[in-house]
Design a protein around this motif. Structure first.
Motif, PDB file in Angstrom:
ATOM      1  N   ALA A  95      -4.884   8.418  -3.526  1.00 56.07           N
ATOM      2  CA  ALA A  95      -3.970   7.265  -3.467  1.00 56.07           C
ATOM      3  C   ALA A  95      -3.362   7.177  -2.070  1.00 56.07           C
ATOM      4  O   ALA A  95      -2.843   8.166  -1.553  1.00 56.07           O
ATOM      5  N   VAL A  96      -3.404   5.974  -1.478  1.00 50.94           N
ATOM      6  CA  VAL A  96      -2.927   5.813  -0.110  1.00 50.94           C
ATOM      7  C   VAL A  96      -2.097   4.544   0.020  1.00 50.94           C
ATOM      8  O   VAL A  96      -2.135   3.646  -0.824  1.00 50.94           O
ATOM      9  N   ASP A  97      -1.330   4.525   1.100  1.00 53.49           N
ATOM     10  CA  ASP A  97      -0.653   3.333   1.586  1.00 53.49           C
ATOM     11  C   ASP A  97      -0.611   3.471   3.109  1.00 53.49           C
ATOM     12  O   ASP A  97      -1.074   4.483   3.646  1.00 53.49           O
ATOM     13  N   PRO A  98      -0.126   2.496   3.840  1.00 51.75           N
ATOM     14  CA  PRO A  98      -0.174   2.596   5.312  1.00 51.75           C
ATOM     15  C   PRO A  98       0.490   3.849   5.874  1.00 51.75           C
ATOM     16  O   PRO A  98      -0.018   4.427   6.843  1.00 51.75           O
ATOM     17  N   SER A  99       1.617   4.283   5.295  1.00 47.68           N
ATOM     18  CA  SER A  99       2.296   5.468   5.824  1.00 47.68           C
ATOM     19  C   SER A  99       1.465   6.730   5.601  1.00 47.68           C
ATOM     20  O   SER A  99       1.456   7.636   6.448  1.00 47.68           O
ATOM     21  N   ILE A 100       0.753   6.805   4.493  1.00 48.01           N
ATOM     22  CA  ILE A 100      -0.083   7.982   4.223  1.00 48.01           C
ATOM     23  C   ILE A 100      -1.262   8.016   5.192  1.00 48.01           C
ATOM     24  O   ILE A 100      -1.620   9.086   5.704  1.00 48.01           O
ATOM     25  N   ILE A 101      -1.856   6.870   5.443  1.00 47.51           N
ATOM     26  CA  ILE A 101      -2.955   6.809   6.416  1.00 47.51           C
ATOM     27  C   ILE A 101      -2.470   7.282   7.782  1.00 47.51           C
ATOM     28  O   ILE A 101      -3.152   8.044   8.483  1.00 47.51           O
ATOM     29  N   LYS A 102      -1.284   6.851   8.165  1.00 48.41           N
ATOM     30  CA  LYS A 102      -0.736   7.222   9.479  1.00 48.41           C
ATOM     31  C   LYS A 102      -0.514   8.719   9.584  1.00 48.41           C
ATOM     32  O   LYS A 102      -0.856   9.345  10.590  1.00 48.41           O
ATOM     33  N   VAL A 103       0.059   9.311   8.546  1.00 45.66           N
ATOM     34  CA  VAL A 103       0.292  10.750   8.554  1.00 45.66           C
ATOM     35  C   VAL A 103      -1.027  11.506   8.501  1.00 45.66           C
ATOM     36  O   VAL A 103      -1.222  12.513   9.205  1.00 45.66           O
ATOM     37  N   VAL A 108     -10.234   8.349  -0.055  1.00 48.23           N
ATOM     38  CA  VAL A 108      -9.401   7.587  -0.980  1.00 48.23           C
ATOM     39  C   VAL A 108     -10.212   7.324  -2.245  1.00 48.23           C
ATOM     40  O   VAL A 108     -11.406   7.626  -2.318  1.00 48.23           O
ATOM     41  N   ARG A 109      -9.564   6.783  -3.254  1.00 49.34           N
ATOM     42  CA  ARG A 109     -10.261   6.532  -4.515  1.00 49.34           C
ATOM     43  C   ARG A 109     -10.292   5.041  -4.806  1.00 49.34           C
ATOM     44  O   ARG A 109      -9.333   4.314  -4.517  1.00 49.34           O
ATOM     45  N   GLY A 110     -11.386   4.599  -5.413  1.00 46.34           N
ATOM     46  CA  GLY A 110     -11.620   3.179  -5.582  1.00 46.34           C
ATOM     47  C   GLY A 110     -10.595   2.465  -6.422  1.00 46.34           C
ATOM     48  O   GLY A 110     -10.366   1.259  -6.228  1.00 46.34           O
ATOM     49  N   ASP A 111      -9.955   3.168  -7.373  1.00 42.34           N
ATOM     50  CA  ASP A 111      -8.981   2.472  -8.216  1.00 42.34           C
ATOM     51  C   ASP A 111      -7.682   2.190  -7.485  1.00 42.34           C
ATOM     52  O   ASP A 111      -6.809   1.500  -8.026  1.00 42.34           O
ATOM     53  N   THR A 112      -7.506   2.722  -6.290  1.00 43.20           N
ATOM     54  CA  THR A 112      -6.314   2.423  -5.497  1.00 43.20           C
ATOM     55  C   THR A 112      -6.675   1.666  -4.218  1.00 43.20           C
ATOM     56  O   THR A 112      -5.836   1.482  -3.355  1.00 43.20           O
ATOM     57  N   PHE A 113      -7.925   1.269  -4.103  1.00 41.64           N
ATOM     58  CA  PHE A 113      -8.381   0.601  -2.887  1.00 41.64           C
ATOM     59  C   PHE A 113      -9.190  -0.628  -3.293  1.00 41.64           C
ATOM     60  O   PHE A 113     -10.031  -0.573  -4.190  1.00 41.64           O
ATOM     61  N   GLU A 114      -8.940  -1.728  -2.638  1.00 44.72           N
ATOM     62  CA  GLU A 114      -9.597  -2.985  -2.989  1.00 44.72           C
ATOM     63  C   GLU A 114     -11.096  -2.884  -2.765  1.00 44.72           C
ATOM     64  O   GLU A 114     -11.558  -2.471  -1.702  1.00 44.72           O
ATOM     65  N   GLY A 115     -11.867  -3.269  -3.807  1.00 44.80           N
ATOM     66  CA  GLY A 115     -13.326  -3.183  -3.685  1.00 44.80           C
ATOM     67  C   GLY A 115     -13.908  -4.283  -2.833  1.00 44.80           C
ATOM     68  O   GLY A 115     -14.862  -4.081  -2.096  1.00 44.80           O
ATOM     69  N   GLY A 116     -13.372  -5.433  -2.905  1.00 45.59           N
ATOM     70  CA  GLY A 116     -13.902  -6.560  -2.147  1.00 45.59           C
ATOM     71  C   GLY A 116     -13.871  -7.817  -3.007  1.00 45.59           C
ATOM     72  O   GLY A 116     -13.911  -7.759  -4.234  1.00 45.59           O
ATOM     73  N   ARG A 117     -13.796  -8.936  -2.391  1.00 49.39           N
ATOM     74  CA  ARG A 117     -13.692 -10.192  -3.116  1.00 49.39           C
ATOM     75  C   ARG A 117     -15.059 -10.637  -3.642  1.00 49.39           C
ATOM     76  O   ARG A 117     -16.046 -10.648  -2.914  1.00 49.39           O
ATOM     77  N   ASP A 118     -15.059 -11.007  -4.922  1.00 47.37           N
ATOM     78  CA  ASP A 118     -16.234 -11.618  -5.559  1.00 47.37           C
ATOM     79  C   ASP A 118     -17.471 -10.725  -5.489  1.00 47.37           C
ATOM     80  O   ASP A 118     -18.609 -11.233  -5.480  1.00 47.37           O
ATOM     81  N   LEU A 119     -17.296  -9.417  -5.446  1.00 46.43           N
ATOM     82  CA  LEU A 119     -18.439  -8.511  -5.448  1.00 46.43           C
ATOM     83  C   LEU A 119     -18.842  -8.220  -6.886  1.00 46.43           C
ATOM     84  O   LEU A 119     -17.999  -7.928  -7.743  1.00 46.43           O
ATOM     85  N   THR A 120     -20.137  -8.290  -7.142  1.00 46.94           N
ATOM     86  CA  THR A 120     -20.644  -7.990  -8.479  1.00 46.94           C
ATOM     87  C   THR A 120     -21.229  -6.576  -8.548  1.00 46.94           C
ATOM     88  O   THR A 120     -21.874  -6.225  -9.529  1.00 46.94           O
ATOM     89  N   TYR A 121     -21.023  -5.825  -7.517  1.00 45.83           N
ATOM     90  CA  TYR A 121     -21.534  -4.457  -7.471  1.00 45.83           C
ATOM     91  C   TYR A 121     -20.518  -3.566  -6.779  1.00 45.83           C
ATOM     92  O   TYR A 121     -19.585  -4.046  -6.115  1.00 45.83           O
ATOM     93  N   PRO A 148      -0.548  -1.787  -0.027  1.00 39.29           N
ATOM     94  CA  PRO A 148       0.840  -1.664   0.448  1.00 39.29           C
ATOM     95  C   PRO A 148       1.557  -0.513  -0.258  1.00 39.29           C
ATOM     96  O   PRO A 148       1.089   0.024  -1.269  1.00 39.29           O
ATOM     97  N   ALA A 149       2.731  -0.163   0.271  1.00 36.94           N
ATOM     98  CA  ALA A 149       3.505   0.931  -0.310  1.00 36.94           C
ATOM     99  C   ALA A 149       3.907   0.640  -1.746  1.00 36.94           C
ATOM    100  O   ALA A 149       4.013   1.553  -2.576  1.00 36.94           O
ATOM    101  N   SER A 150       4.108  -0.613  -2.080  1.00 32.48           N
ATOM    102  CA  SER A 150       4.515  -0.973  -3.440  1.00 32.48           C
ATOM    103  C   SER A 150       3.419  -0.715  -4.456  1.00 32.48           C
ATOM    104  O   SER A 150       3.682  -0.610  -5.655  1.00 32.48           O
ATOM    105  N   ALA A 151       2.181  -0.600  -3.986  1.00 30.81           N
ATOM    106  CA  ALA A 151       1.058  -0.371  -4.892  1.00 30.81           C
ATOM    107  C   ALA A 151       0.823   1.104  -5.172  1.00 30.81           C
ATOM    108  O   ALA A 151      -0.011   1.441  -6.013  1.00 30.81           O
ATOM    109  N   TYR A 152       1.530   1.961  -4.475  1.00 31.90           N
ATOM    110  CA  TYR A 152       1.333   3.397  -4.702  1.00 31.90           C
ATOM    111  C   TYR A 152       1.776   3.743  -6.126  1.00 31.90           C
ATOM    112  O   TYR A 152       2.854   3.343  -6.560  1.00 31.90           O
ATOM    113  N   PRO A 153       0.972   4.484  -6.885  1.00 40.10           N
ATOM    114  CA  PRO A 153       1.290   4.758  -8.295  1.00 40.10           C
ATOM    115  C   PRO A 153       2.644   5.441  -8.476  1.00 40.10           C
ATOM    116  O   PRO A 153       2.947   6.434  -7.814  1.00 40.10           O
ATOM    117  N   LYS A 154       3.449   4.887  -9.380  1.00 37.10           N
ATOM    118  CA  LYS A 154       4.771   5.454  -9.632  1.00 37.10           C
ATOM    119  C   LYS A 154       4.687   6.848 -10.228  1.00 37.10           C
ATOM    120  O   LYS A 154       5.538   7.705  -9.960  1.00 37.10           O
TER     121      LYS A 154
END
Length: 804
Positions: A370-378, A389-402, A513-519
């Protein structure tokens, strides 16, 4: 089944298979409609039911699939399914039968997730049952009793058509006394990948194999030359012993094409166990305990060296620091990033010195990816340019079917290596039960095949499992990897090659973003106070190390302990983490206090100048130097130190010794003056606690000095008089001795003359000289005057004694 029998060695086409199943459904529709017209509770319904009816969603009989081999069959293989059926109800089940059913094709990854979620639901579609000859019968299932089953079916009899993943279910049908008709009482859905032919574009799969443990070593070491390490528990010995978690990880991973991801702290801790080590509260003199663990540690390290030979090794920063906690709570604390840099720098040296391989240190692995900009920076601040990183916390891409390929450029020369979430989390559960392990393996293979069939694009897929898999989870992962490496749709690839593969231009590259980091993950992070304590301890260490003659004995163990203090393994254990950090700080305080000033009581000065000694004690085993002792007078108008308010002198004390440092003081007035002694390092920072004491001054006046001087003069004169008197008496005695010697000589002459005159010689005894008269004696000034008449000077007659 008829089609399969007519054309052996061939598989029905998808169209034929669809027509056959559709026809079966349509044929049963009128019959089903007729039964729906019957009134409820009709005897006809009970006597001749149209189809098995589920008793409940999860069934009254539990069905487990404990083994399915091969996991991904090919043409000509025989599929064998085994497990148990357990009657959970209160009624016995009669005329029970266990059979296999092949359901629909699961052509999306989400459909596999749904099927896995409802794997025990008897209401889920199960497909038509395979030929009755591939069933196992039970005349009676007693409540609470488990019965094993094993069913073997040729793959050609499974009526598999199109390549892909099929829903394979094991169902139990039977009757009960209160429902005396055939019905489905239990089911277990699993997955059957079917890809008999080699794919042209195989998926390149990287599986990360982690060797990570919790923190075991403390900062404390023995005072001996070897610096015997101290562990806060002996749990690591159990992990590396035969059958232990880490022992299984090494044994299983040795024969797999995986990328080893290693925490150097684990290697350093096990290496420390190869020699004598101590555990608080344990009897370390017991060689059966300590010696046994030494051999276990040596054996485990040897096995690791063999396992990683010719394999890719990735070294995490020493201690596996919690990057997210550091990014969210530590960066505002001065010096926190310094520890991450040190942990990264020491990682490669540690791994290379123990395993004799050069590891890669280009990767950062935040908790659960799980990442956000501050974690990438550190993560990249210490030199890593690739973040896992893991796919469930990172955007796969728009309109991708694979599922896109793993590497994603995210700017600044940094690459996000996106691990597939479904493949990475499938082993998270309890794998101690054979049924759970088998289901995880089949689900892993199903997701991998479905991913491979999504597109003919060449892709690299990364699997990043949990950091510390249990022995059972490791066993399950090894079975899945082994089956995948033997498959027709995947081939192994190391992590570095995967990270360098060509990115998919359609894949998303926006860091969440930081708000998306799992609580749920944020709640487990180390608090800011943890990093403040680490910074405080580091400051104390910096002040302590500069005075040591051998800094490495302290800097190395404490530096590594501070790295361990921010380990990701402390998540979920805040109390234990706090105890560990406090233990490190307390032990450092104990060592620092071994160099101190000895307390002094009030000192009295009886003159204008005097010397004051201050003692520095060193109870460490090594010498200290680069210290300055400053003695300061708080009232320099009354008492000066070497003519000023204070004086400084350098201090160097050997280990286990004390040294007294003397200061010259000057008193200007009577009274009490307070003096402060304080040690300083050469950079001017105070070291240790000051020692404060009073100096009482008694000034000596001029009159008193004159009296004392006169007394001393009289003593000197009296001594001189005694000396002269003794000298005169000695001279007088010497003069008398000279006169006696002269008289003796005269008598000797007279005796010689008497020998020539016989008359004289006969009247005087031989050898007797004539007595001398007082006139012959030398006159002394103190002699009294004679009070008698002078005697005759003529010679006496013969025989007459001369009177003296």
């Amino acid at each position: 089944m008829a089609e399969a029998a007519d054309f052996q060695g061939t598989s029905p086409s998808p169209a034929r298979r669809w027509l056959r199943r559709t026809g079966a459904v349509l044929a049963g529709t009128p019959l089903l409609a007729g039964f729906l017209q019957l009134p409820a509770g009709s005897p006809a319904e009970a006597a001749t039911p149209a189809a098995p009816r589920a008793a409940s969603d999860d069934g009254s009989v539990a069905v487990s699939v404990d083994s399915l081999t091969p996991g991904a069959p090919s043409e000509g293989d025989t599929v064998t399914v085994s497990g148990t059926v357990t009657n959970k109800g209160k009624k016995a089940v009669t005329d029970a039968s266990v059979g296999l059913r092949v359901g629909s094709l699961l052509d999306t990854r989400s459909s596999i997730d749904t099927a896995a979620k409802n794997s025990g639901d008897v209401d889920s579609p199960a497909g038509a049952e395979i030929d009755d000859k591939y069933t196992e019968k039970f005349s009676k299932l007693t409540p609470g009793v488990s019965q094993p089953y094993t069913i073997s079916v040729p793959a050609d009899e499974l009526d598999l058509g199109q390549d892909g993943v099929y829903d394979l279910s094991v169902t139990l049908t039977g009757e009960t006394s209160d429902q005396p008709w055939e019905q489905t009482l239990g089911v277990r859905h699993t997955f059957l990948p079917w890809q008999p032919d080699e794919l042209d574009a195989k998926t390149k799969t990287t599986f990360m194999w982690p060797l990570v443990s919790t923190v075991h070593m403390t900062a404390e070491t023995g005072s001996d030359e070897e610096q015997t390490p101290v562990f806060h528990d002996d749990d690591l010995a159990a992990e590396i012993s035969p059958g232990g978690r880490l022992d299984r990880m090494v044994a299983l991973g040795r024969d797999l094409d995986v990328t080893w991801v290693i925490d150097p702290d684990l290697l350093a801790s096990v290496e420390a166990m190869t020699t004598r080590y101590e555990i608080p509260g344990e009897n370390t003199d017991d060689q059966d305990v300590v010696g046994g663990h030494q051999e276990v540690a040596k054996r485990w390290l040897t096995e690791v060296q063999k396992a990683v030979a010719d394999k890719e090794v990735v070294a995490l920063p020493f201690g596996d620091p919690d990057l997210a906690s550091l990014a969210h709570h530590g960066t505002s604390v001065t010096g926190s990033l310094r520890h991450l840099k040190e942990a990264t720098d020491v990682a490669a040296r540690t791994v290379e010195s123990i395993l004799y391989v050069v590891p890669s240190t280009d990767y950062a692995w935040p908790v659960e990816g799980a990442v956000d900009p501050s974690i990438i920076k550190v993560a990249t601040s210490a030199g890593a340019d690739k973040v896992i990183v893991r796919g469930d916390t990172f955007e796969g891409g728009r309109d991708l079917t694979y599922t896109p390929t793993a590497p994603r450029p995210i700017g600044g020369g940094t690459t996000a290596v996106v691990a597939d979430a479904r493949l990475s989390t499938v082993f998270d559960g309890d794998m101690t039960r054979a049924s759970a392990s088998t289901q995880a393996v089949q689900r892993f293979l199903a997701q991998s095949l479905t991913l491979a069939l999504q597109t003919d694009r060449p892709r690299s897929v990364v699997v990043a499992p949990q950091r510390t898999p249990s022995a059972a989870q490791a066993q399950t992962m090894a079975e899945a990897i082994g089956a995948l490496q033997d498959s027709t749709w995947s081939q192994p690839q190391d992590l570095t090659t995967a990270a360098k593969s060509k990115p998919d231009p359609a894949a998303g590259t926006d860091v969440p973003p930081a708000s998306a980091y799992p609580k749920s993950l944020r709640k487990q992070e180390l608090p800011r106070s943890a990093f403040e304590q680490i910074a405080r301890t580091q400051d104390k260490l910096d002040r302590f190390k500069v005075i040591l003659s051998d800094q490495s004995r302290v800097v190395t163990p404490f530096g590594r302990a501070l790295n361990r203090g921010m380990a990701a393994s402390w998540r979920g254990r805040p109390a234990e983490a706090a105890i560990y950090r406090s233990g490190v700080e307390t032990y450092l305080d104990t060592l620092s206090s071994q160099v101190r000033l000895i307390e002094k009581s009030e000192t009295k000065l009886s003159g204008r100048s005097a010397t004051i000694p201050v003692t520095v004690q060193n109870n460490l085993v090594q010498g200290v130097e680069h210290l300055v002792l400053r003695l300061t007078s708080t009232n320099p108008t009354r008492l000066q130190i070497d003519g000023d308010a204070y004086e400084e002198q350098p201090v160097a004390v050997s280990g286990g010794h004390s040294q007294s440092v003397k200061f010259t003081t000057n008193a200007n007035a009577n009274g009490r003056a307070t003096v402060v002694a304080q040690l300083y390092t050469q950079d001017g920072r105070p070291y240790g606690q000051p020692v404060t004491f009073d100096v009482k001054v008694t000034e000596i006046t001029a009159t008193v000095m004159l009296v004392i001087g006169g007394g001393v003069l009289l003593l000197v004169l009296a001594g001189f008089r005694m000396y002269t008197q003794r000298k005169r008496a000695a001279a007088r005695q010497a003069e008398e001795r000279e006169q006696d010697d002269a008289a003796d000589a005269a008598d000797a002459d007279a005796a010689d003359k008497g020998a020539k005159n016989p008359a004289v010689s006969e009247t005087r005894p031989t050898g007797e000289s004539a007595p001398r008269t007082r006139e012959d004696a030398p006159e002394q000034p103190s002699d009294p005057a004679p009070d008698t008449a002078p005697e005759s000077a003529d010679p006496s007659g013969t025989g007459e004694r001369v009177d003296r």
